[in-house]
Design an enzyme around this catalytic site. Structure first.
Site, PDB file in Angstrom:
ATOM      1  N   LYS A 111      57.596  45.269  21.588  1.00  0.00           N
ATOM      2  CA  LYS A 111      58.774  44.617  21.015  1.00  0.00           C
ATOM      3  C   LYS A 111      58.655  43.095  21.102  1.00  0.00           C
ATOM      4  O   LYS A 111      59.004  42.390  20.159  1.00  0.00           O
ATOM      5  CB  LYS A 111      60.051  45.112  21.707  1.00  0.00           C
ATOM      6  CG  LYS A 111      60.435  46.527  21.274  1.00  0.00           C
ATOM      7  CD  LYS A 111      61.570  47.100  22.087  1.00  0.00           C
ATOM      8  CE  LYS A 111      61.838  48.548  21.705  1.00  0.00           C
ATOM      9  NZ  LYS A 111      62.723  49.229  22.650  1.00  0.00           N
ATOM     10  N   LYS A 190      52.652  54.891  12.569  1.00  0.00           N
ATOM     11  CA  LYS A 190      53.805  55.691  12.996  1.00  0.00           C
ATOM     12  C   LYS A 190      55.039  55.299  12.168  1.00  0.00           C
ATOM     13  O   LYS A 190      55.313  54.107  11.991  1.00  0.00           O
ATOM     14  CB  LYS A 190      54.078  55.411  14.482  1.00  0.00           C
ATOM     15  CG  LYS A 190      55.253  56.179  15.028  1.00  0.00           C
ATOM     16  CD  LYS A 190      55.878  55.501  16.241  1.00  0.00           C
ATOM     17  CE  LYS A 190      57.351  55.823  16.241  1.00  0.00           C
ATOM     18  NZ  LYS A 190      58.217  55.095  17.070  1.00  0.00           N
ATOM     19  N   LYS A 193      61.685  52.686  12.165  1.00  0.00           N
ATOM     20  CA  LYS A 193      62.655  51.747  11.578  1.00  0.00           C
ATOM     21  C   LYS A 193      62.126  50.324  11.671  1.00  0.00           C
ATOM     22  O   LYS A 193      62.377  49.489  10.815  1.00  0.00           O
ATOM     23  CB  LYS A 193      63.968  51.791  12.372  1.00  0.00           C
ATOM     24  CG  LYS A 193      64.729  53.066  12.282  1.00  0.00           C
ATOM     25  CD  LYS A 193      65.726  53.139  13.457  1.00  0.00           C
ATOM     26  CE  LYS A 193      65.941  54.539  13.920  1.00  0.00           C
ATOM     27  NZ  LYS A 193      66.218  54.651  15.349  1.00  0.00           N
TER      28      LYS A 193
HETATM   29  P1  ADP Z   1      62.274  54.281  15.597  1.00  0.00           P
HETATM   30  O1  ADP Z   1      60.848  54.200  16.059  1.00  0.00           O
HETATM   31  O2  ADP Z   1      62.370  54.460  14.129  1.00  0.00           O
HETATM   32  O3  ADP Z   1      63.114  53.117  16.111  1.00  0.00           O
HETATM   33  P2  ADP Z   1      63.637  55.761  17.606  1.00  0.00           P
HETATM   34  O4  ADP Z   1      62.899  54.971  18.625  1.00  0.00           O
HETATM   35  O5  ADP Z   1      65.105  55.531  17.482  1.00  0.00           O
HETATM   36  O6  ADP Z   1      62.902  55.584  16.211  1.00  0.00           O
HETATM   37  O7  ADP Z   1      63.368  57.295  17.882  1.00  0.00           O
HETATM   38  C1  ADP Z   1      64.321  58.308  18.072  1.00  0.00           C
HETATM   39  C2  ADP Z   1      63.605  59.598  18.349  1.00  0.00           C
HETATM   40  O8  ADP Z   1      62.772  59.954  17.231  1.00  0.00           O
HETATM   41  C3  ADP Z   1      62.647  59.519  19.566  1.00  0.00           C
HETATM   42  O9  ADP Z   1      62.617  60.753  20.232  1.00  0.00           O
HETATM   43  C4  ADP Z   1      61.331  59.223  18.924  1.00  0.00           C
HETATM   44  O10 ADP Z   1      60.235  59.638  19.728  1.00  0.00           O
HETATM   45  C5  ADP Z   1      61.417  60.053  17.642  1.00  0.00           C
HETATM   46  N1  ADP Z   1      60.572  59.452  16.608  1.00  0.00           N
HETATM   47  C6  ADP Z   1      60.782  58.274  15.957  1.00  0.00           C
HETATM   48  N2  ADP Z   1      59.803  58.017  15.091  1.00  0.00           N
HETATM   49  C7  ADP Z   1      58.924  59.053  15.178  1.00  0.00           C
HETATM   50  C8  ADP Z   1      57.691  59.366  14.526  1.00  0.00           C
HETATM   51  N3  ADP Z   1      57.187  58.580  13.597  1.00  0.00           N
HETATM   52  N4  ADP Z   1      57.057  60.502  14.884  1.00  0.00           N
HETATM   53  C9  ADP Z   1      57.565  61.334  15.828  1.00  0.00           C
HETATM   54  N5  ADP Z   1      58.742  61.094  16.474  1.00  0.00           N
HETATM   55  C10 ADP Z   1      59.409  59.980  16.167  1.00  0.00           C
END
Ligand code: ADP
Ligand code: TRP
Length: 327
Positions: A111, A190, A193
């Site tokens: 981050k 990956k 957001k």
């Molecule tokens: P982002 O990376 O979009 O900010 P979050 O951190 O809010 O997403 O993730 C919320 C949940 O979704 C977590 O359990 C995270 O591991 C899962 N998650 C987010 N992106 C992925 C991805 N590309 N593949 C698998 N799981 C994901």
């Protein structure tokens, strides 16, 4: 068995959230486990510092969870901020957490590398997450692979607390499904957001089609054979299509005459079919934000009860005297 998980309201939900996390939440719910699912708005405050935006996305994520099938009759569904005990536990865990543990956190480093300001909330993020999990005596935590280190830290902190103050806390386990641990985004990284490479769950079929068309592919001409294992479109198709269709598409890739455009079109169709019902439900729920707020309020009440029971144990174990009569 108690399952718990949370998602930050830091952007609109996407396929990575669904396949990596929410689908597993629903599995635990459908299997009749005790489920606690929440919206981590205190965590989101580490990166979003705009009142209107945070409120709007919080309500979006709440509405989305319900539309996707989180059932408040079977799962305790709530907002992190409706359980103030969680920040109290985070403080107590802070007091046993070595600074060196936080310094190793890869998500913090990522981050900062992306330009987020290095505030204390961001640094301490994993401790608050550990409190989220521990306070409900959670056994399993369904998450995507990116959360593995946070779960290891949570286990370490629970074990450290138990060693310091006697057996008090349940030591949880991550539940990560290998095939969906990292869902790729439009650029093959990956899906996240933060990388602007997502395919959102709640958007129009037309917007989905447009987004699928933007998936990056190589320049192999239509008539030439293509390697399905190196293609993001195929990786996403594998999540959505039936096994027979996956096999058929795989053959088409390998024999040539099948373009990435065809695969992208089919992917969009499958996504639109999978979420058609949830999208309809979302539109209905969106018209009734008071209902969504009432559901969260009731979930918060139940979550506070469980949290307070754990905190009574925790305070007593570490010698924090409390003189108030009720939670
Ligand atoms: P982002 O990376 O979009 O900010 P979050 O951190 O809010 O997403 O993730 C919320 C949940 O979704 C977590 O359990 C995270 O591991 C899962 N998650 C987010 N992106 C992925 C991805 N590309 N593949 C698998 N799981 C994901
Ligand atoms: N850090 C998680 C994410 O970015 C969100 C989260 C906060 C969480 N508290 C949690 C996930 C507790 C599981 C359990 O996705």
């Amino acid at each position: 068995m108690r399952s718990l998980s949370g998602i930050q309201p830091s952007g609109r939900l996407h396929l990575g959230n669904y396949f990596g996390a929410i689908r597993q939440y629903l599995k635990f719910q459908d299997e009749g486990n005790e489920c606690f699912y929440f919206i981590a708005n205190y965590h989101a405050l580490t990166s979003i510092q705009d009142k209107a935006e945070l409120e709007e996305i919080t309500l979006h994520v709440a509405t989305a969870y319900l539309a996707l099938g989180i059932d408040p009759e079977r799962s305790v569904f709530f907002l992190q901020s409706d359980v103030p005990q969680v920040t109290e536990l985070a403080w107590i865990l802070n007091c046993i957490c070595p600074v060196s543990m936080m310094e190793k956190a890869t998500s913090y480093k990522d981050k900062i590398a992306r330009g987020l300001p290095a505030n204390m909330g961001l640094f301490d993020y994993p401790v608050l997450q550990a409190a989220d999990i521990i306070i409900y005596d959670s056994n399993v935590v369904p998450v995507g692979a990116d959360q593995k280190q946070h779960l290891e830290m949570t286990r370490d902190l629970a074990i450290k607390f138990n060693l310091a103050f006697g057996e008090t806390l349940v030591v949880p386990e991550a539940y990560i499904v290998p095939e969906v641990a990292v869902i790729p985004g439009l650029d093959g990284q990956k899906m996240s957001k933060s990388y602007d490479n997502t395919i959102e769950i709640f958007q129009t079929p037309k917007a989905t089609k447009k987004r699928c068309a933007q998936i990056v592919t190589d320049s192999t001409p239509l008539e030439k054979p293509k390697d399905p294992d190196k293609c993001t479109v195929f990786a996403l198709l594998k999540l959505l299509a039936e096994p027979a269709e996956i096999e058929e598409i795989e053959k088409k890739y390998c024999s040539g005459g099948y373009g990435y455009g065809h695969a992208k079109g089919r992917l969009a169709e499958l996504i639109n079919d999978l979420f058609a019902e949830a999208r309809q439900k979302y539109v209905e729920l969106e018209k009734d934000p008071d209902f969504v707020r009432d559901v969260l309020s009731e979930g918060g009440r139940k979550a506070r009860q469980t949290a307070e029971t754990t905190m009574t144990r925790v305070r007593s174990a570490c010698g924090i005297l409390m003189n108030r009569k009720s939670g």
